[in-house]
Motif scaffolding. Structure first.
Motif, PDB file in Angstrom:
ATOM      1  N   ALA A 130       0.832  -1.204   0.000  1.00  0.00           N
ATOM      2  CA  ALA A 130       0.000   0.000   0.000  1.00  0.00           C
ATOM      3  C   ALA A 130       0.865   1.253   0.000  1.00  0.00           C
ATOM      4  CB  ALA A 130      -0.926  -0.021   1.218  1.00  0.00           C
ATOM      5  N   SER A 149      -1.380  -8.665  -5.380  1.00  0.00           N
ATOM      6  CA  SER A 149      -2.036  -8.905  -4.098  1.00  0.00           C
ATOM      7  C   SER A 149      -2.898 -10.155  -4.177  1.00  0.00           C
ATOM      8  CB  SER A 149      -2.903  -7.693  -3.725  1.00  0.00           C
ATOM      9  OG  SER A 149      -3.575  -7.921  -2.502  1.00  0.00           O
TER      10      SER A 149
ATOM     11  N   ARG B  30      -3.654   1.200   6.913  1.00  0.00           N
ATOM     12  CA  ARG B  30      -2.254   1.099   6.468  1.00  0.00           C
ATOM     13  C   ARG B  30      -2.091   0.188   5.256  1.00  0.00           C
ATOM     14  NH1 ARG B  30       0.368  -1.255  11.669  1.00  0.00           N
ATOM     15  NH2 ARG B  30      -1.531  -2.479  11.336  1.00  0.00           N
ATOM     16  N   THR B  31      -3.113  -0.645   4.984  1.00  0.00           N
ATOM     17  CA  THR B  31      -2.953  -1.646   3.921  1.00  0.00           C
ATOM     18  C   THR B  31      -3.856  -1.367   2.716  1.00  0.00           C
ATOM     19  OG1 THR B  31      -4.647  -3.106   4.832  1.00  0.00           O
ATOM     20  CG2 THR B  31      -2.397  -3.425   5.623  1.00  0.00           C
ATOM     21  N   ILE B  32      -4.254  -0.103   2.567  1.00  0.00           N
ATOM     22  CA  ILE B  32      -5.177   0.186   1.466  1.00  0.00           C
ATOM     23  C   ILE B  32      -4.657   1.276   0.532  1.00  0.00           C
ATOM     24  CG2 ILE B  32      -7.203  -0.496   2.813  1.00  0.00           C
ATOM     25  CD1 ILE B  32      -7.872   2.482   3.116  1.00  0.00           C
ATOM     26  N   ALA B  33      -5.241   1.292  -0.666  1.00  0.00           N
ATOM     27  CA  ALA B  33      -5.085   2.410  -1.601  1.00  0.00           C
ATOM     28  C   ALA B  33      -6.498   2.729  -2.083  1.00  0.00           C
ATOM     29  CB  ALA B  33      -4.189   2.035  -2.762  1.00  0.00           C
ATOM     30  N   GLU B  35      -8.903   4.928  -4.801  1.00  0.00           N
ATOM     31  CA  GLU B  35      -9.007   5.751  -6.000  1.00  0.00           C
ATOM     32  C   GLU B  35     -10.447   6.248  -6.149  1.00  0.00           C
ATOM     33  OE1 GLU B  35      -5.620   4.978  -9.128  1.00  0.00           O
ATOM     34  OE2 GLU B  35      -7.193   3.494  -9.271  1.00  0.00           O
ATOM     35  N   GLU B  38     -10.891   7.165 -10.687  1.00  0.00           N
ATOM     36  CA  GLU B  38      -9.604   6.811 -11.306  1.00  0.00           C
ATOM     37  C   GLU B  38      -8.430   7.695 -10.898  1.00  0.00           C
ATOM     38  OE1 GLU B  38      -9.293   5.331 -15.157  1.00  0.00           O
ATOM     39  OE2 GLU B  38     -11.072   4.080 -14.961  1.00  0.00           O
ATOM     40  N   GLU B  39      -8.598   8.484  -9.851  1.00  0.00           N
ATOM     41  CA  GLU B  39      -7.469   9.271  -9.342  1.00  0.00           C
ATOM     42  C   GLU B  39      -7.213   8.865  -7.889  1.00  0.00           C
ATOM     43  OE1 GLU B  39      -5.533  11.343 -10.970  1.00  0.00           O
ATOM     44  OE2 GLU B  39      -6.692  11.369 -12.839  1.00  0.00           O
ATOM     45  N   ILE B  40      -5.924   8.723  -7.551  1.00  0.00           N
ATOM     46  CA  ILE B  40      -5.597   8.323  -6.182  1.00  0.00           C
ATOM     47  C   ILE B  40      -6.059   9.385  -5.187  1.00  0.00           C
ATOM     48  CG2 ILE B  40      -3.270   9.368  -6.188  1.00  0.00           C
ATOM     49  CD1 ILE B  40      -3.916   5.902  -4.729  1.00  0.00           C
ATOM     50  N   SER B  42      -5.097  10.850  -1.656  1.00  0.00           N
ATOM     51  CA  SER B  42      -4.028  10.847  -0.663  1.00  0.00           C
ATOM     52  C   SER B  42      -4.617  10.548   0.716  1.00  0.00           C
ATOM     53  CB  SER B  42      -3.342  12.206  -0.715  1.00  0.00           C
ATOM     54  OG  SER B  42      -2.740  12.477   0.505  1.00  0.00           O
ATOM     55  N   LYS B  43      -3.874   9.807   1.527  1.00  0.00           N
ATOM     56  CA  LYS B  43      -4.404   9.431   2.852  1.00  0.00           C
ATOM     57  C   LYS B  43      -4.797  10.660   3.665  1.00  0.00           C
ATOM     58  CE  LYS B  43      -2.146   4.950   3.241  1.00  0.00           C
ATOM     59  NZ  LYS B  43      -3.069   3.858   3.485  1.00  0.00           N
ATOM     60  N   TYR B  46      -8.512  11.646   3.047  1.00  0.00           N
ATOM     61  CA  TYR B  46      -9.625  10.708   3.232  1.00  0.00           C
ATOM     62  C   TYR B  46     -10.809  11.356   3.954  1.00  0.00           C
ATOM     63  CZ  TYR B  46      -6.767   6.591   1.925  1.00  0.00           C
ATOM     64  OH  TYR B  46      -5.998   5.670   1.262  1.00  0.00           O
ATOM     65  N   GLU B  58     -12.890   3.147  -5.604  1.00  0.00           N
ATOM     66  CA  GLU B  58     -12.255   1.827  -5.576  1.00  0.00           C
ATOM     67  C   GLU B  58     -11.369   1.782  -4.335  1.00  0.00           C
ATOM     68  OE1 GLU B  58     -12.276  -1.788  -7.249  1.00  0.00           O
ATOM     69  OE2 GLU B  58     -13.115  -0.118  -8.414  1.00  0.00           O
ATOM     70  N   VAL B  60      -8.839  -0.517  -2.521  1.00  0.00           N
ATOM     71  CA  VAL B  60      -8.035  -1.741  -2.661  1.00  0.00           C
ATOM     72  C   VAL B  60      -7.427  -2.063  -1.312  1.00  0.00           C
ATOM     73  CG1 VAL B  60      -6.063  -2.799  -3.812  1.00  0.00           C
ATOM     74  CG2 VAL B  60      -7.496  -1.156  -5.051  1.00  0.00           C
ATOM     75  N   SER B  61      -7.750  -3.242  -0.796  1.00  0.00           N
ATOM     76  CA  SER B  61      -7.200  -3.681   0.477  1.00  0.00           C
ATOM     77  C   SER B  61      -6.185  -4.791   0.167  1.00  0.00           C
ATOM     78  CB  SER B  61      -8.345  -4.197   1.356  1.00  0.00           C
ATOM     79  OG  SER B  61      -7.845  -4.591   2.595  1.00  0.00           O
ATOM     80  N   PHE B  62      -4.910  -4.478   0.333  1.00  0.00           N
ATOM     81  CA  PHE B  62      -3.866  -5.443  -0.027  1.00  0.00           C
ATOM     82  C   PHE B  62      -3.797  -6.576   0.994  1.00  0.00           C
ATOM     83  CE2 PHE B  62      -2.579  -1.588  -2.181  1.00  0.00           C
ATOM     84  CZ  PHE B  62      -2.171  -2.059  -3.416  1.00  0.00           C
TER      85      PHE B  62
END
Lengths: 211, 66
Positions: A130, A149, B30-33, B35, B38-40, B42-43, B46, B58, B60-62
């Motif tokens: 991440a 992942s 801590r384990t996510i991103a 979007e 389609e644009e990130i 920033s934490k 949030y 979207e 994404v949970s890694f």
């Protein structure tokens, strides 16, 4: 006998097409983490004739790595950056390799990958994955990241795929198989995910955006 | 009614911020991103990012392993 550079690249041009090979030769790819994903991605890309790889990992080769990572028993104890460089140059003596034996952090990620056309996220820990994905997508406007992942365990290899989440973010894996669930990491399934990442990198360099 | 798409599923999100969505999903920040369209995101943004009608989010949970 080691083939000459001309011999080596004439075969690659024949396999990949002259124009594609020119793009591969001119490309720089950063690989963040040199474990089961990263070491396999690096070998795929070196075989494909990528011009330059930036290899980043702080760790040394451990005996517990040998079942899935592209190192040899006699390399246990070496830095992964050095061991992999040695192995890659045996496969493709004409590749340029830049190694960084450091732990990637939010502070150094941007500098480490700034030269890369495409970044491969290949870490083991979810929070590191991440971190690098967030850092690359936040700090650069045009850099693409390919991440992995969900590749642990013995579930079907067919569950692993490549998804395009946005124009700069591709995600490979099944998305759910977590090594922390005690299902282990199996060379074959990790290699499938690594191959997805490497293959997407090649497609992107050729100008293909579909996964 | 504010309707948004979160990981491909349409749902109501009246007044919700990205951090509200993450809290409901019960995942480790801590384990996510994330979007948005389609644009990130920033934490740091949030909690400031409120979802609007038609937004595509979207998360994404890694998971571990590599």
């Amino acid at each position: 006998m080691v083939p000459t550079k001309e011999e080596f690249f004439s075969v690659l041009e024949f396999r990949h097409g002259r124009e594609n090979q020119r793009k591969f030769n001119e490309a720089t790819v950063a690989i963040c983490g040199l474990g089961g994903l990263g070491s396999n991605i690096a070998i795929c890309l070196a075989r494909a004739g990528i011009g330059k790889l930036i290899l980043i990992d702080f760790d040394v080769v451990d005996v517990s790595n040998l079942h899935r990572q592209q190192y040899k028993a006699n390399q246990v104890g070496m830095y992964k950056t050095e061991a992999l460089k040695e192995n890659l140059l045996e496969i493709n003596p004409y590749i340029t390799i830049e190694s960084h034996t450091v732990r990637m952090t939010e502070d150094n990620t941007v500098k480490l990958v700034s030269e890369a056309d495409v970044v491969c996220e290949a870490f083991d820990k979810a929070e590191c994955k991440a971190m690098v994905v967030n850092a690359v997508l936040t700090h650069f406007k045009d850099k693409i990241i390919v991440s992995g992942s969900g590749m642990a365990g013995f579930s079907s290899a067919n569950d692993i795929n490549t998804k395009k989440l946005s124009k700069r973010f591709y995600l490979c894996g099944d998305g759910v198989s977590d090594v922390n669930d005690g299902i282990g990491l199996i060379a074959s399934r990790v290699m499938v995910c690594a191959a997805h990442e490497a293959h997407m990198v090649l497609r992107l360099l050729m100008g293909e955006q579909t996964p | 009614m504010v309707l948004v798409y979160i990981n491909g599923c349409e749902q109501a999100a009246n007044g919700k911020s990205v951090v509200d969505v993450i809290d409901e999903m019960n995942i480790d920040i801590r384990t996510i991103a994330v979007e948005l369209n389609e644009e990130i995101v920033s934490k740091a943004d949030y909690d400031k990012t409120t979802l609007k009608d038609g937004d595509v989010l979207e998360v994404v949970s890694f998971v571990g392993g590599g």
